[in-house]
Write an enzyme that holds these catalytic residues in place. Structure first.
Site, PDB file in Angstrom:
ATOM      1  N   HIS A 124       6.958  49.436  97.314  1.00  0.00           N
ATOM      2  CA  HIS A 124       8.272  48.826  97.577  1.00  0.00           C
ATOM      3  C   HIS A 124       8.268  47.425  96.951  1.00  0.00           C
ATOM      4  CE1 HIS A 124      11.381  46.876 100.069  1.00  0.00           C
ATOM      5  NE2 HIS A 124      11.800  48.089 100.362  1.00  0.00           N
ATOM      6  N   ASP A 201       0.731  47.971 103.591  1.00  0.00           N
ATOM      7  CA  ASP A 201       2.123  47.953 104.011  1.00  0.00           C
ATOM      8  C   ASP A 201       2.360  49.223 104.837  1.00  0.00           C
ATOM      9  OD1 ASP A 201       4.818  48.462 104.193  1.00  0.00           O
ATOM     10  OD2 ASP A 201       5.274  48.055 102.088  1.00  0.00           O
ATOM     11  N   GLN A 204       6.282  52.446 106.676  1.00  0.00           N
ATOM     12  CA  GLN A 204       6.700  53.843 106.852  1.00  0.00           C
ATOM     13  C   GLN A 204       5.678  54.668 107.629  1.00  0.00           C
ATOM     14  OE1 GLN A 204       9.639  54.775 106.244  1.00  0.00           O
ATOM     15  NE2 GLN A 204      10.396  53.282 104.767  1.00  0.00           N
ATOM     16  N   LYS A 227      12.109  50.011 111.977  1.00  0.00           N
ATOM     17  CA  LYS A 227      11.821  51.368 111.490  1.00  0.00           C
ATOM     18  C   LYS A 227      11.093  52.196 112.551  1.00  0.00           C
ATOM     19  CE  LYS A 227      11.431  49.956 106.641  1.00  0.00           C
ATOM     20  NZ  LYS A 227      12.717  50.351 106.070  1.00  0.00           N
ATOM     21  N   CYS A 367      14.421  50.436  96.371  1.00  0.00           N
ATOM     22  CA  CYS A 367      13.614  49.209  96.210  1.00  0.00           C
ATOM     23  C   CYS A 367      12.239  49.537  95.615  1.00  0.00           C
ATOM     24  CB  CYS A 367      13.449  48.455  97.521  1.00  0.00           C
ATOM     25  SG  CYS A 367      15.000  47.994  98.277  1.00  0.00           S
TER      26      CYS A 367
HETATM   27  N1  C6P Z   1      12.331  50.315 103.071  1.00  0.00           N
HETATM   28  C1  C6P Z   1      13.982  52.019 102.679  1.00  0.00           C
HETATM   29  O1  C6P Z   1      15.116  52.504 102.770  1.00  0.00           O
HETATM   30  P1  C6P Z   1      11.825  45.386 105.644  1.00  0.00           P
HETATM   31  O2  C6P Z   1      13.159  45.429 104.937  1.00  0.00           O
HETATM   32  O3  C6P Z   1      11.137  44.072 105.434  1.00  0.00           O
HETATM   33  O4  C6P Z   1      11.904  45.789 107.068  1.00  0.00           O
HETATM   34  O5  C6P Z   1      10.928  46.519 104.968  1.00  0.00           O
HETATM   35  C2  C6P Z   1      10.632  46.453 103.602  1.00  0.00           C
HETATM   36  C3  C6P Z   1       9.819  47.636 103.209  1.00  0.00           C
HETATM   37  C4  C6P Z   1       8.506  47.441 102.824  1.00  0.00           C
HETATM   38  N2  C6P Z   1       7.705  48.468 102.533  1.00  0.00           N
HETATM   39  C5  C6P Z   1       8.135  49.741 102.612  1.00  0.00           C
HETATM   40  C6  C6P Z   1       7.189  50.860 102.293  1.00  0.00           C
HETATM   41  C7  C6P Z   1       9.455  50.004 102.981  1.00  0.00           C
HETATM   42  O6  C6P Z   1       9.880  51.254 103.054  1.00  0.00           O
HETATM   43  C8  C6P Z   1      10.330  48.925 103.261  1.00  0.00           C
HETATM   44  C9  C6P Z   1      11.765  49.152 103.590  1.00  0.00           C
HETATM   45  C10 C6P Z   1      13.703  50.695 103.320  1.00  0.00           C
HETATM   46  O7  C6P Z   1      13.080  52.596 102.080  1.00  0.00           O
HETATM   47  C11 C6P Z   1      14.710  49.657 102.899  1.00  0.00           C
HETATM   48  S1  C6P Z   1      14.596  49.272 101.199  1.00  0.00           S
END
Ligand code: C6P
Length: 412
Positions: A124, A201, A204, A227, A367
């Protein structure tokens, strides 16, 4: 462990109990954000009604209660991921802020010219951009581990990229686009051999599978509350105590200091050193309640439920000749995420048409533009599951998918 009872669960989620565009809502975008059960909403409302105060500041009851609630949530997070100490849990706003904190503090302090920072091509943007900045400013080199044709990182690829110059390996536990579960233990083993630090990270992964940070032995592990049934604006950074103690603070200000003089300052011990300013106590309370909810159901039950839905969906999707599926198809190396394309239809049209049938999925680059470029695709459509999804959601999705090409004038 409480048995997963889907009927009961759905009643806990007010947002899921509504019609959209004349159809029942089939919410299939939990990788973007999850819906919140009433237990989480009630916990936050209760905090706001009777305990709201600025933690660590006041000697009066409201401030003391806010401090206690905040500390209790930190303890819950610690136990949830099996960290050694509560000090190793830092509250942030989200995964993005956690990764920026690590890059700007640990990365800027310890990465030197010529060092290599290893990422996977499926990261991401939140786990790419902060490292691009570190690499640029420190004269380090960014290197990527690429995926095989099944969307996985092979042992050979890890051995090719992780080497004696590797200083940091930063990788998602589960890809938000392909659902691939990356081999964190194997990556950590290789990193240990060359003395590199591993940043995972877990945005997910944590909501969907049991994560034990001690067993994984990663140095840092980060995730977002929204999430995993919690509210937006609360995230977690787990880091091994010694590393956190050696790192400089990221944000400077109130509540993270020990002493301040006109010209200098010393800092509070961890975790407070990394929590400058008034914190999101309501969010931490919501996250704590979300963890309680997840634990009541049980992560094994959640994973099992999602894998059954995956099997059911893949069986039906693979039967449709004009649908292409990206990433692994074997359920063992995958979470509850499917990226797909429909021949002759732009992914944005797919999600717009599905919305007309009450089906919420996401389309775009998710992203992860370097991954899209690597796969030779401008975008994909993506569905993602969580514990509240049902076969009825999948049936509604499949019916809608079968109508997409007709909307655009194709025969079938
Ligand atoms: N992915 C998706 O629709 P935040 O926005 O900081 O809570 O998470 C960012 C982020 C970082 N790493 C991974 C693997 C992610 O999936 C995400 C967020 C969402 O896939 C929004 S782009």
């Amino acid at each position: 462990m409480v048995k997963l009872d889907i009927e009961g669960i759905i009643d806990d989620f007010p947002t899921l109990n509504q019609d959209v565009n004349g159809h029942r809502l089939a919410y299939l975008d939990s990788a973007a954000t999850t819906q919140r059960p009433i237990q989480v909403l009630d916990a936050m409302a209760k905090y706001n009604k009777i305990s709201n105060g600025n933690p660590h500041r006041g000697a009066y009851q409201l401030s003391i209660r806010a401090t206690e609630e905040y500390d209790f949530s930190r303890q819950r997070v610690k136990e949830f991921i099996n960290a050694r100490e509560v000090k190793e849990i830092i509250f942030t706003r989200n995964t993005t802020e956690s990764l920026n904190l690590i890059a700007n503090s640990y990365g800027m302090e310890f990465v030197k010219e010529g060092d290599e920072i290893v990422l996977s091509i499926s990261e991401h943007h939140s786990n790419i951009l902060p490292w691009q900045r570190v690499a640029r400013q420190k004269g380090a080199v960014l290197k990527y581990m690429y995926l095989d044709d099944k969307g996985r990182i092979t042992d050979e690829e890890m051995d090719r990229v992780i080497g004696s110059k590797t200083k940091i390996v930063a990788i998602a536990h589960m890809s938000n686009v392909l659902g691939t579960i990356h081999p964190i233990r194997e990556i950590v083993e290789r990193a240990r051999r060359v003395g590199a630090t591993v940043v995972v990270d877990g945005a997910q992964a944590v909501p969907h599978m049991k994560v034990d940070v001690r067993e994984l032995d990663a140095d840092f592990y980060v995730f977002s509350g929204h999430k995993m049934l919690g509210p937006m604006g609360i995230g977690v950074l787990y880091g091994k105590r010694k590393l956190l103690e050696d790192m400089p603070p990221y944000l400077l200000g109130g509540d993270m200091i020990e002493y301040v003089t006109e010209q200098d300052a010393t800092f509070a011990p961890i975790p407070h050193k990394f929590e400058a300013g008034t914190q999101n106590v309501e969010g931490a309370v919501g996250l704590g309640a979300a963890i309680e909810y997840i634990e009541d159901i049980g992560l094994d039950s959640i994973r099992d439920h999602e894998m059954k839905l995956m099997e059911y969906t893949l069986d039906r999707l693979l039967d449709i000749p004009y649908v292409g599926i990206q990433g692994p198809k074997d359920l063992k190396s995958k979470g509850g995420i499917i990226s797909f394309t429909i021949d002759g239809v732009h992914p944005h049209d797919v999600s717009t048409i599905l919305d007309a049938y009450g089906v919420a999925i996401r389309s775009g680059h998710h992203c992860a533009q370097p991954l899209m470029k690597y796969m030779g695709l401008p975008a994909t459509s993506r569905l993602s599951f969580y514990l509240y999804n049902t076969k009825e959601d999948v049936d509604q999705f499949i019916r809608a998918i079968k109508n997409v090409r007709k909307w655009l004038g194709y025969g079938a």
